[in-house]
Scaffold this motif. Structure first.
Motif, PDB file in Angstrom:
ATOM      1  N   SER A 499       0.853  -1.185   0.000  1.00 19.94           N
ATOM      2  CA  SER A 499       0.000   0.000   0.000  1.00 19.94           C
ATOM      3  C   SER A 499       0.889   1.236   0.000  1.00 19.94           C
ATOM      4  O   SER A 499       1.747   1.376   0.881  1.00 19.94           O
ATOM      5  N   HIS A 500       0.691   2.104  -0.991  1.00 15.66           N
ATOM      6  CA  HIS A 500       1.522   3.306  -1.092  1.00 15.66           C
ATOM      7  C   HIS A 500       1.015   4.325  -0.064  1.00 15.66           C
ATOM      8  O   HIS A 500      -0.050   4.926  -0.238  1.00 15.66           O
ATOM      9  N   ALA A 501       1.782   4.479   1.006  1.00 14.49           N
ATOM     10  CA  ALA A 501       1.303   5.313   2.112  1.00 14.49           C
ATOM     11  C   ALA A 501       2.461   6.009   2.825  1.00 14.49           C
ATOM     12  O   ALA A 501       2.727   5.756   4.002  1.00 14.49           O
ATOM     13  N   PRO A 502       3.191   6.906   2.127  1.00  6.47           N
ATOM     14  CA  PRO A 502       4.252   7.653   2.814  1.00  6.47           C
ATOM     15  C   PRO A 502       3.667   8.583   3.862  1.00  6.47           C
ATOM     16  O   PRO A 502       2.632   9.206   3.640  1.00  6.47           O
ATOM     17  N   TYR A 503       4.318   8.660   5.006  1.00  5.33           N
ATOM     18  CA  TYR A 503       3.881   9.575   6.062  1.00  5.33           C
ATOM     19  C   TYR A 503       5.075   9.913   6.952  1.00  5.33           C
ATOM     20  O   TYR A 503       6.101   9.226   6.911  1.00  5.33           O
ATOM     21  N   THR A 504       4.944  10.968   7.714  1.00  2.95           N
ATOM     22  CA  THR A 504       6.075  11.458   8.495  1.00  2.95           C
ATOM     23  C   THR A 504       6.037  10.956   9.930  1.00  2.95           C
ATOM     24  O   THR A 504       5.062  11.157  10.643  1.00  2.95           O
ATOM     25  N   VAL A 505       7.127  10.290  10.321  1.00  2.00           N
ATOM     26  CA  VAL A 505       7.368   9.925  11.717  1.00  2.00           C
ATOM     27  C   VAL A 505       8.798  10.369  11.994  1.00  2.00           C
ATOM     28  O   VAL A 505       9.722   9.569  11.973  1.00  2.00           O
ATOM     29  N   ILE A 506       8.957  11.662  12.187  1.00  2.00           N
ATOM     30  CA  ILE A 506      10.258  12.344  12.236  1.00  2.00           C
ATOM     31  C   ILE A 506      10.841  12.379  10.828  1.00  2.00           C
ATOM     32  O   ILE A 506      11.182  13.427  10.307  1.00  2.00           O
ATOM     33  N   THR A 507      10.983  11.193  10.194  1.00  2.00           N
ATOM     34  CA  THR A 507      11.390  11.146   8.784  1.00  2.00           C
ATOM     35  C   THR A 507      10.267  10.486   7.971  1.00  2.00           C
ATOM     36  O   THR A 507       9.243  10.092   8.519  1.00  2.00           O
ATOM     37  N   LEU A 508      10.479  10.362   6.665  1.00  2.00           N
ATOM     38  CA  LEU A 508       9.416   9.922   5.752  1.00  2.00           C
ATOM     39  C   LEU A 508       9.385   8.398   5.659  1.00  2.00           C
ATOM     40  O   LEU A 508      10.150   7.796   4.913  1.00  2.00           O
ATOM     41  N   HIS A 509       8.466   7.790   6.390  1.00  2.64           N
ATOM     42  CA  HIS A 509       8.367   6.339   6.458  1.00  2.64           C
ATOM     43  C   HIS A 509       7.250   5.797   5.565  1.00  2.64           C
ATOM     44  O   HIS A 509       6.301   6.517   5.255  1.00  2.64           O
ATOM     45  N   PRO A 510       7.319   4.510   5.206  1.00  2.00           N
ATOM     46  CA  PRO A 510       6.166   3.844   4.584  1.00  2.00           C
ATOM     47  C   PRO A 510       5.231   3.356   5.694  1.00  2.00           C
ATOM     48  O   PRO A 510       5.614   2.489   6.487  1.00  2.00           O
ATOM     49  N   GLN A 511       4.037   3.902   5.757  1.00  2.00           N
ATOM     50  CA  GLN A 511       3.147   3.661   6.898  1.00  2.00           C
ATOM     51  C   GLN A 511       2.832   2.182   7.100  1.00  2.00           C
ATOM     52  O   GLN A 511       2.755   1.709   8.240  1.00  2.00           O
ATOM     53  N   HIS A 512       2.629   1.445   6.009  1.00  2.00           N
ATOM     54  CA  HIS A 512       2.242   0.039   6.107  1.00  2.00           C
ATOM     55  C   HIS A 512       3.344  -0.901   5.618  1.00  2.00           C
ATOM     56  O   HIS A 512       3.077  -2.016   5.185  1.00  2.00           O
ATOM     57  N   GLY A 513       4.580  -0.431   5.680  1.00  2.00           N
ATOM     58  CA  GLY A 513       5.689  -1.233   5.219  1.00  2.00           C
ATOM     59  C   GLY A 513       5.914  -1.087   3.721  1.00  2.00           C
ATOM     60  O   GLY A 513       5.232  -0.310   3.041  1.00  2.00           O
ATOM     61  N   ALA A 514       6.894  -1.826   3.218  1.00  2.00           N
ATOM     62  CA  ALA A 514       7.239  -1.770   1.785  1.00  2.00           C
ATOM     63  C   ALA A 514       7.497  -3.187   1.304  1.00  2.00           C
ATOM     64  O   ALA A 514       8.630  -3.673   1.283  1.00  2.00           O
ATOM     65  N   GLN A 515       6.416  -3.865   0.935  1.00  2.00           N
ATOM     66  CA  GLN A 515       6.490  -5.273   0.538  1.00  2.00           C
ATOM     67  C   GLN A 515       6.854  -5.380  -0.950  1.00  2.00           C
ATOM     68  O   GLN A 515       6.175  -4.800  -1.800  1.00  2.00           O
ATOM     69  N   ILE A 516       7.912  -6.128  -1.228  1.00  2.00           N
ATOM     70  CA  ILE A 516       8.293  -6.379  -2.619  1.00  2.00           C
ATOM     71  C   ILE A 516       8.475  -7.882  -2.825  1.00  2.00           C
ATOM     72  O   ILE A 516       8.610  -8.644  -1.855  1.00  2.00           O
ATOM     73  N   ILE A 517       8.443  -8.299  -4.067  1.00  2.00           N
ATOM     74  CA  ILE A 517       8.671  -9.701  -4.412  1.00  2.00           C
ATOM     75  C   ILE A 517      10.031  -9.812  -5.093  1.00  2.00           C
ATOM     76  O   ILE A 517      10.288  -9.168  -6.112  1.00  2.00           O
ATOM     77  N   LEU A 518      10.882 -10.617  -4.498  1.00  2.00           N
ATOM     78  CA  LEU A 518      12.228 -10.842  -5.035  1.00  2.00           C
ATOM     79  C   LEU A 518      12.240 -12.067  -5.934  1.00  2.00           C
ATOM     80  O   LEU A 518      11.580 -13.074  -5.650  1.00  2.00           O
TER      81      LEU A 518
END
Length: 522
Positions: A499-518
C-alpha cells in the motif's frame, strides 16, 4: 508619618492579601502577554507585510486541526504516484494553497511562517546575517539525539571542526568492509529464502533495511563492540516510538518531564544508552592512555580528533561526545534506511530504471565485490538516488527560530517567530522543476545537481551551505553499496500487498511497510 504608622498597624493577613493580589495581577499579565498580546502583535507585523495565514486559536494554535488532517490523510493509502504532499503534510499543503507560498500557521501562541520559496530558504539556511537558530525541543533532543544538528554559533563551529576528520573521504573508504559485510548478510539471507521457495520471495524491505543500516552503524561507530552497538540501535528504535507516542495528543510544554509511565521508560532507555556509550568512551580512553591506537571506527576517529583539537574549551566534553554518538546512530540508521526503502519502491514502480541501474552495476562490477572506485563511477545509480531524495526526502521539512528581528527577501521576520522550510514542497515545485516535477525522471540529474533545475538552491535533501549534513557522503556511499549488491543478485517488483502510504514519523516512512517480491536474477 501617620501613613507609615497606619501601614505598620495593618494586620499581617492584610499585607499578605495585598502581596497575593499583586502576584495574581503579575501572573495574569504574563499569561495575557504570552497567550494573547504577543500573538496579536506578531500576527499584525506579518499581516501588515502582506503575509496571511490561519487565525490563532487559544491555546494550542493549529495543533488540533493539523492532527485531524494528518489522521484523515493517513487513514487510507494513496494512488501509486509521487504526488505525495497532500498526504505527507496536509495542513501545510492546505495553508499554502489558500494563502500563498509565504504564509503562517500557529504552533501554540507562536506564529510559524511557512516559506515555500526557494530563494529565501537558501538565505535562511545560509544564515549569513545570523539571528536564525535551530528550533528543537531540548527535552526530546536529550532523550533521542541532541548533537551537532541542534547546536548553533560557536558550539556548532567547534563540534563541526572536531567531527569533520571522522567523515573525511579517506576514513569513509575504510568503512567499506563494514558496509560490505552487512550487505552480504542481508542478500545471503534473502537468497536462502529464495532457495527454499517456488522462485519468488515476498519481503518487507522497511524493517530489513532498518536492521541492516543499524548493523552498519554499530560496526562503523564502535568497531568490534558490535553487541553494545546493536543494543543501542534497539533502544533508540524503542525511544523514537515512545517519543512519537507522547506527541500523539495535544502537546503541553514540559509534559515530557512529568513522571508518566511512558516518560519514566524513556528516562530508563536514555540512561542505558548513555551508560553503554560512556563505558565505551572510558574503555577507549584507557587504551589510548596506554599508547594503543584510537581505532578507525567513528568513536576512535572522533576521540582522536577531539584530543588533537587542543585543551580545555577547545575540546568537546564527554557528554558532548555521547550526544554526537547518539545522533550518529539515530540519523545514520534512519536516513539511509528511508533512502534505500524508497529507492527500491520507485525502481519497482519504474522497472525501466531498475534495468538501467542493473546494467550499469553489472558493467562496472560484474559479479565481483563492489569497491570504492567502482561505486564512484556509478553515474546512473547516483542520478536515481538524487531523484529519490528529491521526491521522497528523508526529512520533509526543516524548522528555524528567529532570535532577533531580521529582514530576508524584503520581509521583516520579528523575533520569536518560527520559520518552517518545507523541503518537499520546493522539491515538487513545477515552476522550479518543470511540469514533470512530480514524475520520476532521474535524467534531470544527468549533468549533476547544479544543472538539474532553474534555481540551484531548490534541492537540499541534506540541508544547505555550511550546515549541510556532515553524514551525507556516508549515507550515499552506504546506499550505493547496498543497491549494487541487490541489483547484482535480484530482480524485484511491488507485491500486491503493498500500500503506497508515505507519512512522516520524524522522517518519511512507509506507513504500512514496503512489501516487494524478489526473484533470482537470470
Amino acid at each position: 508619618m501617620d501613613d507609615l504608622e497606619a501601614t505598620a498597624s495593618l494586620p499581617p493577613w492584610t499585607l499578605i492579601q495585598g502581596l497575593l493580589s499583586l502576584l495574581v495581577a503579575f501572573l495574569t499579565y504574563l499569561a495575557a502577554e504570552r497567550w494573547y498580546l504577543r500573538p496579536w502583535r506578531l500576527s499584525r507585523v506579518l499581516r501588515e507585510q502582506g503575509i496571511w495565514g490561519t487565525s490563532y486559536q487559544f491555546p494550542a494554535g493549529d495543533l488540533k486541526q493539523s492532527g485531524q488532517l494528518n489522521a484523515e490523510a493517513w487513514s487510507k493509502p494513496m494512488a501509486l504516484c509521487h504526488d505525495i504532499i497532500p498526504r505527507v503534510i496536509p495542513h501545510v499543503h492546505n495553508t499554502i494553497k489558500e494563502h500563498g507560498n509565504i504564509c503562517f500557521t500557529w504552533l501554540g501562541p507562536v506564529p510559524k511562517v511557512i516559506i515555500g520559496d526557494a530563494v529565501p530558504v537558501r538565505d535562511i539556511l545560509s544564515n549569513k546575517l545570523g539571528h536564525i537558530m535551530k528550533f528543537t525541543s531540548k527535552r526530546s533532543g536529550e532523550l533521542l539525539a541532541f548533537g551537532i544538528a541542534n547546536h548553533d554559533g560557536e558550539k556548532w563551529a567547534k563540534h563541526r571542526r572536531i567531527l569533520n576528520p571522522a567523515f573525511h573521504l579517506d576514513h569513509l573508504k575504510r568503512m567499506l568492509p563494514a558496509f560490505y559485510t552487512c550487505c552480504t548478510d542481508l542478500v545471503d539471507r534473502w537468497e536462502s529464502k529464495l532457495a527454499s521457495s517456488d522462485g519468488s520471495y515476498e519481503v518487507d524491505i522497511w524493517p530489513e533495511f532498518r536492521n541492516q543500516t543499524g548493523d552498519v552503524i554499530s560496526r562503523t561507530a564502535f568497531g568490534s563492540n558490535i553487541v553494545e552497538g546493536r543494543r543501542i540501535f534497539q533502544l533508540q528504535a524503542e525511544q523514537a516510538q515512545r517519543l512519537i507516542k507522547s506527541f500523539q495528543y495535544m502537546y503541553i510544554p514540559g509534559s515530557l518531564y512529568l513522571p508518566t509511565k511512558n516518560n519514566r521508560r524513556m528516562d530508563e532507555i536514555n540512561k542505558e544508552i548513555e551508560g553503554i556509550i560512556r563505558g565505551l568512551i572510558m574503555k577507549r580512553e584507557r587504551e589510548m592512555g596506554n599508547g594503543e591506537p584510537s581505532g578507525n571506527d567513528m568513536l576512535g576517529l572522533l576521540m582522536q580528533s577531539n584530543m588533537d583539537s587542543g585543551k580545555g574549551s577547545m575540546r568537546m566534553s564527554t557528554e558532548d561526545i555521547i550526544d554526537e554518538c547518539k545522533l550518529f546512530y539515530f540519523a545514520g540508521t534512519d536516513a539511509t534506511a528511508v533512502l534505500l526503502t524508497w529507492t527500491l519502491v520507485l525502481l519497482c514502480m519504474h522497472p525501466e530504471w531498475q534495468n538501467v541501474a542493473r546494467e550499469e552495476v553489472l558493467s562496472v562490477f560484474g559479479r565481483d565485490k563492489p569497491n570504492f572506485d567502482g561505486v564512484s563511477r556509478l553515474k546512473k545509480v547516483t542520478m536515481i538516488l538524487y531523484e529519490v531524495l528529491r521526491l521522497y526526502p528523508p526529512q520533509v521539512t526543516l524548522t528555524r527560530r528567529v532570535s532577533k528581528d531580521i529582514q530576508i527577501g524584503g520581509i521583516t521576520y520579528p523575533e520569536g517567530v518560527i520559520l518552517e522550510l518545507p523541503i518537499i514542497l520546493i522539491h515538487h515545485n513545477t515552476e522550479l522543476w518543470g511540469e514533470d516535477a512530480r514524475e520520476f525522471k532521474p535524467e534531470r540529474f544527468a549533468e549533476g545537481i547544479s544543472k538539474a533545475n532553474k534555481d540551484r538552491p531548490a534541492y537540499f535533501p541534506f540541508g544547505w551551505a555550511a550546515r549541510i549534513c556532515i553524514g551525507q557522503n556516508f549515507a550515499l556511499l552506504q546506499a550505493k553499496m547496498a543497491l549494487s549488491m541487490i541489483l547484482q543478485r535480484f530482480e524485484f517488483q511491488l507485491s500486491p500487498s503493498y500500500s503506497h502510504a508515505p507519512y512522516t514519523v520524524i522522517t518519511l516512512h512507509p506507513q504500512h511497510g514496503a512489501q516487494i517480491i524478489l526473484k533470482k536474477r537470470l
